[in-house]
Write a protein that holds these residues in place. Structure first.
Motif, PDB file in Angstrom:
ATOM      1  N   UNK A 346      45.341  33.148  40.889  1.00  0.00           N
ATOM      2  CA  UNK A 346      44.377  33.320  39.797  1.00  0.00           C
ATOM      3  C   UNK A 346      43.544  34.596  39.903  1.00  0.00           C
ATOM      4  N   UNK A 347      43.481  35.205  41.084  1.00  0.00           N
ATOM      5  CA  UNK A 347      42.724  36.448  41.234  1.00  0.00           C
ATOM      6  C   UNK A 347      43.590  37.697  41.105  1.00  0.00           C
ATOM      7  N   UNK A 348      44.905  37.518  41.065  1.00  0.00           N
ATOM      8  CA  UNK A 348      45.809  38.669  41.122  1.00  0.00           C
ATOM      9  C   UNK A 348      45.519  39.691  40.027  1.00  0.00           C
ATOM     10  N   UNK A 349      45.206  39.229  38.848  1.00  0.00           N
ATOM     11  CA  UNK A 349      44.968  40.138  37.721  1.00  0.00           C
ATOM     12  C   UNK A 349      43.830  41.114  37.989  1.00  0.00           C
ATOM     13  N   UNK A 350      42.837  40.674  38.774  1.00  0.00           N
ATOM     14  CA  UNK A 350      41.652  41.519  38.950  1.00  0.00           C
ATOM     15  C   UNK A 350      41.970  42.795  39.719  1.00  0.00           C
ATOM     16  N   UNK A 351      43.162  42.894  40.283  1.00  0.00           N
ATOM     17  CA  UNK A 351      43.579  44.158  40.886  1.00  0.00           C
ATOM     18  C   UNK A 351      44.122  45.128  39.855  1.00  0.00           C
ATOM     19  N   UNK A 355      44.081  49.321  34.330  1.00  0.00           N
ATOM     20  CA  UNK A 355      45.444  49.373  33.809  1.00  0.00           C
ATOM     21  C   UNK A 355      46.333  50.361  34.527  1.00  0.00           C
ATOM     22  N   UNK A 356      46.008  50.659  35.789  1.00  0.00           N
ATOM     23  CA  UNK A 356      46.775  51.650  36.531  1.00  0.00           C
ATOM     24  C   UNK A 356      47.881  51.036  37.383  1.00  0.00           C
ATOM     25  N   UNK A 357      48.204  49.770  37.154  1.00  0.00           N
ATOM     26  CA  UNK A 357      49.306  49.156  37.896  1.00  0.00           C
ATOM     27  C   UNK A 357      50.607  49.893  37.598  1.00  0.00           C
ATOM     28  N   UNK A 358      51.422  50.042  38.614  1.00  0.00           N
ATOM     29  CA  UNK A 358      52.762  50.607  38.421  1.00  0.00           C
ATOM     30  C   UNK A 358      53.669  49.546  37.799  1.00  0.00           C
TER      31      UNK A 358
END
Length: 477
Positions: A346-351, A355-358
Protein backbone atom coordinates in the motif's frame (compact mmCIF):
# COMPACT_ATOMS: atom_id res chain seq x y z
CA UNK A 1 -52.48 1.09 8.27
CA UNK A 2 -48.93 2.43 8.74
CA UNK A 3 -46.47 2.86 5.87
CA UNK A 4 -44.42 -0.04 7.24
CA UNK A 5 -47.47 -2.28 7.28
CA UNK A 6 -48.41 -1.28 3.72
CA UNK A 7 -44.88 -2.19 2.61
CA UNK A 8 -45.26 -5.52 4.38
CA UNK A 9 -48.56 -6.24 2.65
CA UNK A 10 -46.95 -5.62 -0.76
CA UNK A 11 -44.12 -7.97 0.10
CA UNK A 12 -46.48 -10.63 1.45
CA UNK A 13 -48.62 -10.48 -1.67
CA UNK A 14 -45.48 -11.26 -3.66
CA UNK A 15 -44.78 -14.41 -1.65
CA UNK A 16 -48.44 -15.28 -0.92
CA UNK A 17 -48.67 -18.28 -3.27
CA UNK A 18 -45.73 -19.97 -1.55
CA UNK A 19 -46.53 -19.12 2.08
CA UNK A 20 -50.25 -19.78 1.79
CA UNK A 21 -49.75 -23.16 0.14
CA UNK A 22 -47.19 -24.16 2.74
CA UNK A 23 -49.36 -22.92 5.62
CA UNK A 24 -52.35 -24.88 4.39
CA UNK A 25 -50.21 -28.00 3.94
CA UNK A 26 -48.98 -27.89 7.57
CA UNK A 27 -52.41 -26.98 8.96
CA UNK A 28 -54.01 -29.92 7.15
CA UNK A 29 -51.47 -32.17 8.89
CA UNK A 30 -52.43 -30.73 12.29
CA UNK A 31 -49.26 -28.64 12.63
CA UNK A 32 -48.64 -24.92 13.13
CA UNK A 33 -46.50 -22.86 10.75
CA UNK A 34 -45.42 -19.21 10.80
CA UNK A 35 -43.17 -16.93 8.80
CA UNK A 36 -40.67 -15.70 11.34
CA UNK A 37 -37.62 -13.64 12.24
CA UNK A 38 -35.66 -11.82 9.57
CA UNK A 39 -38.27 -12.59 6.93
CA UNK A 40 -40.96 -10.71 8.85
CA UNK A 41 -38.56 -7.90 9.74
CA UNK A 42 -37.43 -7.48 6.13
CA UNK A 43 -41.03 -7.60 4.86
CA UNK A 44 -41.85 -4.72 7.18
CA UNK A 45 -38.77 -2.84 5.95
CA UNK A 46 -39.73 -3.46 2.30
CA UNK A 47 -36.50 -5.37 1.69
CA UNK A 48 -37.58 -9.01 1.67
CA UNK A 49 -35.41 -11.16 -0.58
CA UNK A 50 -35.70 -14.74 -1.78
CA UNK A 51 -34.84 -16.38 1.56
CA UNK A 52 -37.85 -17.29 3.70
CA UNK A 53 -37.64 -18.53 7.30
CA UNK A 54 -40.46 -20.44 8.98
CA UNK A 55 -41.00 -21.92 12.42
CA UNK A 56 -43.28 -24.88 13.10
CA UNK A 57 -44.65 -27.22 15.73
CA UNK A 58 -43.72 -30.15 13.49
CA UNK A 59 -40.62 -32.17 14.28
CA UNK A 60 -37.91 -32.31 11.58
CA UNK A 61 -38.92 -35.71 10.24
CA UNK A 62 -42.53 -34.50 9.89
CA UNK A 63 -41.37 -31.28 8.21
CA UNK A 64 -39.35 -33.27 5.72
CA UNK A 65 -42.41 -35.34 4.78
CA UNK A 66 -44.60 -32.24 4.40
CA UNK A 67 -42.06 -30.51 2.17
CA UNK A 68 -41.45 -33.58 0.01
CA UNK A 69 -43.75 -33.66 -2.98
CA UNK A 70 -44.41 -29.91 -2.68
CA UNK A 71 -40.95 -28.37 -2.86
CA UNK A 72 -38.74 -28.71 -5.90
CA UNK A 73 -35.90 -29.96 -3.71
CA UNK A 74 -35.46 -30.74 -0.02
CA UNK A 75 -32.29 -31.02 2.08
CA UNK A 76 -31.64 -31.90 5.70
CA UNK A 77 -28.20 -30.42 6.37
CA UNK A 78 -29.51 -28.61 9.49
CA UNK A 79 -31.70 -31.44 10.75
CA UNK A 80 -29.63 -31.86 13.93
CA UNK A 81 -30.71 -28.32 14.86
CA UNK A 82 -34.31 -28.85 13.80
CA UNK A 83 -33.99 -27.19 10.38
CA UNK A 84 -35.06 -28.61 7.02
CA UNK A 85 -34.30 -26.67 3.84
CA UNK A 86 -36.15 -26.56 0.55
CA UNK A 87 -36.53 -24.58 -2.67
CA UNK A 88 -39.79 -23.58 -4.32
CA UNK A 89 -40.60 -21.11 -7.13
CA UNK A 90 -37.20 -19.40 -6.79
CA UNK A 91 -37.37 -19.09 -2.99
CA UNK A 92 -34.91 -20.67 -0.57
CA UNK A 93 -36.92 -21.95 2.38
CA UNK A 94 -35.88 -23.03 5.88
CA UNK A 95 -38.39 -24.54 8.27
CA UNK A 96 -37.24 -24.95 11.88
CA UNK A 97 -39.04 -26.69 14.70
CA UNK A 98 -39.98 -24.47 17.66
CA UNK A 99 -36.82 -24.18 19.73
CA UNK A 100 -36.30 -23.81 23.46
CA UNK A 101 -32.59 -24.42 23.59
CA UNK A 102 -30.53 -25.08 26.68
CA UNK A 103 -27.02 -23.64 26.67
CA UNK A 104 -23.99 -24.93 28.52
CA UNK A 105 -22.27 -21.71 29.61
CA UNK A 106 -18.85 -23.12 28.74
CA UNK A 107 -19.88 -24.57 25.38
CA UNK A 108 -19.88 -23.05 21.92
CA UNK A 109 -23.00 -24.92 20.88
CA UNK A 110 -26.52 -25.18 22.32
CA UNK A 111 -28.08 -28.43 23.44
CA UNK A 112 -31.01 -28.50 21.05
CA UNK A 113 -34.38 -28.65 22.82
CA UNK A 114 -37.70 -28.31 21.04
CA UNK A 115 -40.39 -25.94 22.28
CA UNK A 116 -44.10 -26.58 22.31
CA UNK A 117 -45.39 -23.13 21.34
CA UNK A 118 -44.44 -20.24 19.15
CA UNK A 119 -43.99 -18.19 22.34
CA UNK A 120 -41.23 -20.61 23.43
CA UNK A 121 -39.54 -20.02 20.10
CA UNK A 122 -39.79 -16.23 19.92
CA UNK A 123 -38.49 -15.55 23.42
CA UNK A 124 -35.20 -17.32 22.59
CA UNK A 125 -34.51 -15.15 19.55
CA UNK A 126 -31.75 -12.58 19.56
CA UNK A 127 -33.58 -9.24 19.20
CA UNK A 128 -37.17 -8.05 19.31
CA UNK A 129 -37.08 -7.03 15.64
CA UNK A 130 -36.35 -10.68 14.86
CA UNK A 131 -38.94 -12.03 17.31
CA UNK A 132 -42.03 -11.30 15.23
CA UNK A 133 -44.02 -13.93 13.35
CA UNK A 134 -46.91 -14.27 10.92
CA UNK A 135 -49.07 -17.34 11.48
CA UNK A 136 -50.05 -19.16 8.32
CA UNK A 137 -52.36 -19.46 6.56
CA UNK A 138 -54.42 -17.16 8.85
CA UNK A 139 -51.80 -14.33 8.59
CA UNK A 140 -52.17 -13.48 12.28
CA UNK A 141 -49.36 -11.13 13.33
CA UNK A 142 -47.55 -12.29 16.49
CA UNK A 143 -45.37 -9.76 18.32
CA UNK A 144 -45.14 -10.56 22.06
CA UNK A 145 -41.96 -8.50 22.66
CA UNK A 146 -42.71 -5.23 20.89
CA UNK A 147 -40.63 -5.80 17.78
CA UNK A 148 -42.85 -3.64 15.57
CA UNK A 149 -42.54 -0.52 17.77
CA UNK A 150 -38.77 -1.10 18.00
CA UNK A 151 -38.64 -1.41 14.22
CA UNK A 152 -40.42 1.94 13.94
CA UNK A 153 -38.02 3.55 16.42
CA UNK A 154 -35.02 1.85 14.78
CA UNK A 155 -33.88 0.38 18.07
CA UNK A 156 -32.14 -2.94 18.73
CA UNK A 157 -33.34 -4.57 21.99
CA UNK A 158 -33.45 -8.15 23.26
CA UNK A 159 -36.74 -10.00 23.99
CA UNK A 160 -35.69 -10.72 27.58
CA UNK A 161 -32.76 -9.24 29.46
CA UNK A 162 -29.60 -8.70 27.39
CA UNK A 163 -27.64 -10.70 29.96
CA UNK A 164 -29.83 -13.76 29.42
CA UNK A 165 -29.72 -13.45 25.66
CA UNK A 166 -25.94 -12.99 25.49
CA UNK A 167 -25.32 -15.78 27.98
CA UNK A 168 -27.30 -18.08 25.71
CA UNK A 169 -25.25 -17.11 22.67
CA UNK A 170 -22.44 -14.55 23.07
CA UNK A 171 -22.20 -14.12 19.29
CA UNK A 172 -25.40 -12.08 19.58
CA UNK A 173 -23.25 -9.22 20.87
CA UNK A 174 -21.45 -9.09 17.53
CA UNK A 175 -24.80 -9.50 15.79
CA UNK A 176 -26.06 -6.34 17.49
CA UNK A 177 -23.14 -4.44 15.95
CA UNK A 178 -23.83 -6.05 12.57
CA UNK A 179 -27.50 -5.02 12.61
CA UNK A 180 -26.48 -1.48 13.56
CA UNK A 181 -24.31 -1.46 10.43
CA UNK A 182 -26.79 -3.21 8.14
CA UNK A 183 -29.98 -1.45 9.18
CA UNK A 184 -28.75 1.90 10.49
CA UNK A 185 -30.41 1.20 13.86
CA UNK A 186 -29.32 2.34 17.32
CA UNK A 187 -28.50 -0.28 19.93
CA UNK A 188 -30.39 0.26 23.19
CA UNK A 189 -28.25 1.55 26.08
CA UNK A 190 -28.93 -1.49 28.28
CA UNK A 191 -27.81 -3.75 25.43
CA UNK A 192 -24.56 -1.79 25.02
CA UNK A 193 -23.94 -1.96 28.77
CA UNK A 194 -24.36 -5.74 28.71
CA UNK A 195 -22.00 -5.99 25.72
CA UNK A 196 -19.33 -4.13 27.67
CA UNK A 197 -19.75 -6.27 30.79
CA UNK A 198 -19.89 -9.57 28.92
CA UNK A 199 -17.33 -9.02 26.14
CA UNK A 200 -15.09 -11.79 27.47
CA UNK A 201 -17.91 -14.31 26.83
CA UNK A 202 -17.05 -14.01 23.13
CA UNK A 203 -13.98 -16.16 23.85
CA UNK A 204 -16.05 -19.35 23.78
CA UNK A 205 -17.35 -18.69 20.25
CA UNK A 206 -15.63 -20.51 17.38
CA UNK A 207 -13.39 -18.56 15.02
CA UNK A 208 -15.58 -19.58 12.08
CA UNK A 209 -18.74 -18.06 13.58
CA UNK A 210 -16.88 -14.86 14.48
CA UNK A 211 -15.43 -14.67 10.96
CA UNK A 212 -18.86 -15.05 9.38
CA UNK A 213 -20.38 -12.34 11.58
CA UNK A 214 -17.47 -9.97 10.93
CA UNK A 215 -17.80 -10.59 7.19
CA UNK A 216 -21.49 -9.71 7.21
CA UNK A 217 -20.72 -6.54 9.16
CA UNK A 218 -17.94 -5.47 6.79
CA UNK A 219 -20.11 -6.07 3.73
CA UNK A 220 -22.94 -3.93 5.13
CA UNK A 221 -23.81 -0.43 3.95
CA UNK A 222 -22.23 1.28 6.98
CA UNK A 223 -19.52 -0.89 8.54
CA UNK A 224 -18.12 2.07 10.51
CA UNK A 225 -21.15 2.06 12.83
CA UNK A 226 -20.73 -1.62 13.65
CA UNK A 227 -16.95 -1.50 13.98
CA UNK A 228 -17.17 1.51 16.29
CA UNK A 229 -19.56 -0.39 18.53
CA UNK A 230 -17.25 -3.43 18.59
CA UNK A 231 -14.34 -1.22 19.64
CA UNK A 232 -16.26 0.88 22.18
CA UNK A 233 -17.69 -2.17 23.95
CA UNK A 234 -14.41 -4.09 24.10
CA UNK A 235 -15.62 -6.86 21.79
CA UNK A 236 -12.96 -5.99 19.21
CA UNK A 237 -10.30 -6.60 21.88
CA UNK A 238 -11.46 -10.23 21.95
CA UNK A 239 -11.59 -10.94 18.20
CA UNK A 240 -9.76 -8.17 16.29
CA UNK A 241 -7.44 -6.49 18.83
CA UNK A 242 -5.36 -4.86 16.09
CA UNK A 243 -8.23 -2.47 15.40
CA UNK A 244 -8.55 -0.81 18.85
CA UNK A 245 -4.74 -0.83 19.05
CA UNK A 246 -4.75 1.79 16.28
CA UNK A 247 -6.10 4.36 18.73
CA UNK A 248 -2.63 5.75 19.47
CA UNK A 249 -2.37 8.57 21.93
CA UNK A 250 -1.70 11.94 20.34
CA UNK A 251 -0.14 14.77 22.30
CA UNK A 252 0.86 18.31 21.44
CA UNK A 253 4.53 17.40 21.10
CA UNK A 254 4.15 14.40 18.79
CA UNK A 255 1.43 15.24 16.32
CA UNK A 256 0.36 12.61 13.80
CA UNK A 257 -2.85 11.32 12.29
CA UNK A 258 -5.37 9.47 14.41
CA UNK A 259 -4.60 6.09 12.84
CA UNK A 260 -7.87 4.52 14.02
CA UNK A 261 -10.08 7.23 12.52
CA UNK A 262 -7.87 7.33 9.44
CA UNK A 263 -8.40 3.59 8.89
CA UNK A 264 -12.18 3.89 9.18
CA UNK A 265 -12.14 6.79 6.73
CA UNK A 266 -10.01 4.78 4.28
CA UNK A 267 -12.57 1.97 4.57
CA UNK A 268 -15.41 4.36 3.74
CA UNK A 269 -13.50 5.86 0.81
CA UNK A 270 -12.64 2.40 -0.52
CA UNK A 271 -16.34 1.48 -0.45
CA UNK A 272 -17.10 4.57 -2.53
CA UNK A 273 -14.54 3.43 -5.12
CA UNK A 274 -15.63 -0.23 -5.32
CA UNK A 275 -17.27 0.38 -8.69
CA UNK A 276 -13.71 0.58 -10.07
CA UNK A 277 -13.21 -3.11 -9.27
CA UNK A 278 -13.94 -5.75 -11.93
CA UNK A 279 -16.89 -7.20 -10.01
CA UNK A 280 -18.00 -3.95 -8.38
CA UNK A 281 -18.93 -4.21 -4.73
CA UNK A 282 -19.34 -5.04 -1.96
CA UNK A 283 -15.82 -6.52 -1.98
CA UNK A 284 -14.52 -8.22 1.18
CA UNK A 285 -10.86 -8.14 0.12
CA UNK A 286 -10.70 -4.38 -0.39
CA UNK A 287 -12.69 -3.70 2.78
CA UNK A 288 -10.41 -5.87 4.92
CA UNK A 289 -7.31 -4.35 3.33
CA UNK A 290 -8.58 -0.80 3.86
CA UNK A 291 -9.36 -1.53 7.51
CA UNK A 292 -6.09 -3.34 8.26
CA UNK A 293 -3.56 -1.61 6.01
CA UNK A 294 -2.01 0.40 8.87
CA UNK A 295 -2.15 -2.20 11.69
CA UNK A 296 1.64 -2.32 11.70
CA UNK A 297 1.90 1.29 12.89
CA UNK A 298 1.57 0.73 16.65
CA UNK A 299 4.48 -1.75 16.61
CA UNK A 300 6.69 0.46 14.45
CA UNK A 301 5.98 3.90 15.92
CA UNK A 302 9.07 5.88 16.80
CA UNK A 303 9.33 9.42 18.19
CA UNK A 304 11.95 11.27 16.21
CA UNK A 305 14.15 14.17 17.38
CA UNK A 306 12.39 17.45 16.82
CA UNK A 307 8.92 16.15 17.56
CA UNK A 308 8.27 13.99 14.51
CA UNK A 309 6.83 10.49 14.47
CA UNK A 310 7.82 7.69 12.10
CA UNK A 311 6.39 4.26 11.28
CA UNK A 312 9.20 2.72 9.25
CA UNK A 313 8.38 -0.65 7.66
CA UNK A 314 4.84 -0.66 9.02
CA UNK A 315 3.74 -2.02 5.64
CA UNK A 316 5.85 -5.18 5.99
CA UNK A 317 5.05 -5.61 9.69
CA UNK A 318 1.36 -4.99 9.02
CA UNK A 319 1.26 -7.58 6.24
CA UNK A 320 2.54 -10.23 8.63
CA UNK A 321 0.06 -9.15 11.33
CA UNK A 322 -2.84 -9.21 8.88
CA UNK A 323 -1.89 -12.70 7.73
CA UNK A 324 -1.69 -13.97 11.30
CA UNK A 325 -5.02 -12.46 12.40
CA UNK A 326 -7.01 -13.47 9.32
CA UNK A 327 -5.59 -16.98 9.49
CA UNK A 328 -6.62 -17.23 13.14
CA UNK A 329 -10.14 -16.14 12.14
CA UNK A 330 -10.19 -18.95 9.55
CA UNK A 331 -10.55 -16.72 6.50
CA UNK A 332 -9.91 -18.56 3.21
CA UNK A 333 -6.26 -18.66 2.22
CA UNK A 334 -6.96 -16.66 -0.95
CA UNK A 335 -8.42 -13.83 1.13
CA UNK A 336 -5.53 -13.98 3.60
CA UNK A 337 -2.96 -13.84 0.80
CA UNK A 338 -4.71 -10.98 -0.99
CA UNK A 339 -5.15 -8.76 2.09
CA UNK A 340 -1.59 -9.42 3.23
CA UNK A 341 -0.20 -8.52 -0.20
CA UNK A 342 -2.25 -5.33 -0.46
CA UNK A 343 -1.11 -4.30 3.03
CA UNK A 344 2.51 -4.85 2.05
CA UNK A 345 2.14 -2.91 -1.20
CA UNK A 346 0.00 0.00 0.00
CA UNK A 347 2.96 2.38 0.36
CA UNK A 348 4.66 1.48 -2.92
CA UNK A 349 3.00 4.29 -4.87
CA UNK A 350 4.49 6.96 -2.62
CA UNK A 351 7.87 6.29 -4.22
CA UNK A 352 6.38 7.53 -7.48
CA UNK A 353 6.94 11.12 -6.39
CA UNK A 354 6.69 13.53 -9.29
CA UNK A 355 6.22 10.77 -11.84
CA UNK A 356 9.88 10.01 -12.43
CA UNK A 357 9.52 6.23 -12.22
CA UNK A 358 11.22 4.36 -15.04
CA UNK A 359 9.26 1.96 -17.21
CA UNK A 360 11.05 -0.79 -15.29
CA UNK A 361 9.64 0.50 -11.98
CA UNK A 362 6.14 0.64 -13.45
CA UNK A 363 6.48 -2.93 -14.74
CA UNK A 364 7.53 -4.12 -11.29
CA UNK A 365 4.60 -2.33 -9.69
CA UNK A 366 2.24 -4.16 -12.02
CA UNK A 367 4.05 -7.46 -11.67
CA UNK A 368 4.05 -7.33 -7.86
CA UNK A 369 0.35 -6.42 -7.71
CA UNK A 370 -0.60 -9.14 -10.19
CA UNK A 371 -4.32 -9.90 -10.18
CA UNK A 372 -4.77 -7.38 -7.35
CA UNK A 373 -3.75 -4.34 -9.40
CA UNK A 374 -7.29 -2.91 -9.49
CA UNK A 375 -7.61 -3.47 -5.73
CA UNK A 376 -4.26 -1.74 -5.18
CA UNK A 377 -5.46 1.22 -7.25
CA UNK A 378 -8.55 1.53 -5.03
CA UNK A 379 -6.63 1.08 -1.76
CA UNK A 380 -3.97 3.62 -2.70
CA UNK A 381 -6.49 6.24 -3.76
CA UNK A 382 -8.53 5.62 -0.59
CA UNK A 383 -5.45 6.04 1.60
CA UNK A 384 -5.45 9.79 1.03
CA UNK A 385 -7.30 11.38 3.97
CA UNK A 386 -5.43 14.69 4.12
CA UNK A 387 -7.51 17.78 4.86
CA UNK A 388 -5.17 19.84 2.70
CA UNK A 389 -7.01 20.25 -0.64
CA UNK A 390 -3.86 21.13 -2.54
CA UNK A 391 -2.02 18.06 -1.28
CA UNK A 392 -5.02 15.83 -1.99
CA UNK A 393 -5.29 17.07 -5.58
CA UNK A 394 -1.54 16.62 -6.09
CA UNK A 395 -1.75 12.99 -4.93
CA UNK A 396 -4.73 12.37 -7.17
CA UNK A 397 -2.97 13.85 -10.19
CA UNK A 398 0.11 11.78 -9.45
CA UNK A 399 -1.87 8.55 -9.26
CA UNK A 400 -3.81 9.48 -12.40
CA UNK A 401 -0.43 9.81 -14.09
CA UNK A 402 0.69 6.38 -12.87
CA UNK A 403 -2.51 4.72 -14.08
CA UNK A 404 -2.12 6.39 -17.48
CA UNK A 405 1.44 5.07 -17.77
CA UNK A 406 0.25 1.60 -16.79
CA UNK A 407 -2.37 1.71 -19.53
CA UNK A 408 0.15 2.92 -22.09
CA UNK A 409 2.63 0.18 -21.22
CA UNK A 410 -0.16 -2.38 -21.15
CA UNK A 411 -1.01 -1.51 -24.76
CA UNK A 412 2.63 -2.03 -25.79
CA UNK A 413 3.36 -5.10 -23.68
CA UNK A 414 1.11 -7.71 -22.10
CA UNK A 415 2.17 -6.59 -18.66
CA UNK A 416 -0.19 -8.86 -16.74
CA UNK A 417 1.49 -11.81 -18.45
CA UNK A 418 5.11 -10.72 -18.21
CA UNK A 419 7.44 -13.68 -18.70
CA UNK A 420 11.15 -13.84 -19.50
CA UNK A 421 12.03 -13.75 -23.19
CA UNK A 422 13.36 -17.30 -22.77
CA UNK A 423 11.35 -20.01 -21.06
CA UNK A 424 12.75 -22.84 -18.96
CA UNK A 425 13.11 -25.26 -21.84
CA UNK A 426 15.01 -22.72 -23.92
CA UNK A 427 17.31 -21.92 -20.99
CA UNK A 428 18.13 -25.61 -20.48
CA UNK A 429 18.76 -26.12 -24.20
CA UNK A 430 21.09 -23.10 -24.48
CA UNK A 431 23.06 -23.92 -21.32
CA UNK A 432 22.91 -27.70 -21.62
CA UNK A 433 21.28 -28.08 -18.21
CA UNK A 434 18.77 -30.47 -16.72
CA UNK A 435 15.93 -29.30 -14.44
CA UNK A 436 17.16 -27.95 -11.10
CA UNK A 437 17.83 -24.85 -8.96
CA UNK A 438 20.30 -23.37 -11.45
CA UNK A 439 17.58 -23.20 -14.11
CA UNK A 440 15.38 -21.37 -11.58
CA UNK A 441 18.11 -18.82 -10.93
CA UNK A 442 18.61 -18.31 -14.65
CA UNK A 443 14.88 -17.87 -15.17
CA UNK A 444 14.73 -15.24 -12.41
CA UNK A 445 17.68 -13.38 -13.95
CA UNK A 446 15.99 -13.32 -17.33
CA UNK A 447 12.79 -12.06 -15.72
CA UNK A 448 14.75 -9.21 -14.10
CA UNK A 449 16.20 -8.36 -17.51
CA UNK A 450 12.69 -8.36 -19.00
CA UNK A 451 11.47 -6.02 -16.25
CA UNK A 452 14.37 -3.62 -16.65
CA UNK A 453 14.61 -3.45 -20.44
CA UNK A 454 11.29 -4.62 -21.81
CA UNK A 455 10.97 -7.22 -24.57
CA UNK A 456 14.18 -8.51 -26.18
CA UNK A 457 14.70 -10.46 -29.35
CA UNK A 458 15.67 -14.14 -28.95
CA UNK A 459 19.20 -13.30 -30.04
CA UNK A 460 19.53 -10.48 -27.49
CA UNK A 461 18.02 -12.62 -24.73
CA UNK A 462 20.39 -15.50 -25.52
CA UNK A 463 23.36 -13.14 -25.31
CA UNK A 464 22.21 -11.89 -21.90
CA UNK A 465 21.76 -15.45 -20.65
CA UNK A 466 25.22 -16.51 -21.80
CA UNK A 467 26.74 -13.40 -20.21
CA UNK A 468 25.08 -14.31 -16.90
CA UNK A 469 26.12 -17.96 -17.21
CA UNK A 470 29.77 -17.06 -17.71
CA UNK A 471 29.78 -15.49 -14.22
CA UNK A 472 28.24 -18.51 -12.46
CA UNK A 473 30.44 -21.02 -10.55
CA UNK A 474 28.59 -23.94 -12.16
CA UNK A 475 29.80 -22.84 -15.61
CA UNK A 476 33.41 -23.38 -14.63
CA UNK A 477 32.66 -26.91 -13.47
Amino acid sequence: MSAAQRHAVRQLLRIAPVVDELGERFTAAGQELALVGGSVRDALLDRLGQDLDFTTSARPEQTKRLLSGWAESVWDVGEAYGTIGASKAGFQIEVTTYRSDVYDRASRKPQVAYGETISDDLVRRDFTINAMALRLPSREFVDPHGGLPDLGRKVIRTPGTPETSFSDDPLRMMRAARFAAQLGFQVAPEVIDAMRRMADRLDIISAERIRDELTKLLLSDDPRAGLTLLVDTGLADRMLPELPALRLEIDEHHRHKDVYEHSLTVLEQAIELEDRLPDGGPDLTIRLAALLHDIGKPKTRKFEPGGGVSFHHHDVVGAKMARKRLTKLRFPSATVDAVSKLTELHLRFHGYGTGQWTDSAVRRYIRDAGDLLDHLHVLTRSDCTTRNPRKAKALQRSYDSLEERIEQLAEQEELQKIRPDLDGNQIMAILGLTPGPVVGRAYKHMLDIRMDRGPLSEEEATAELLKWWAEQPEAAG
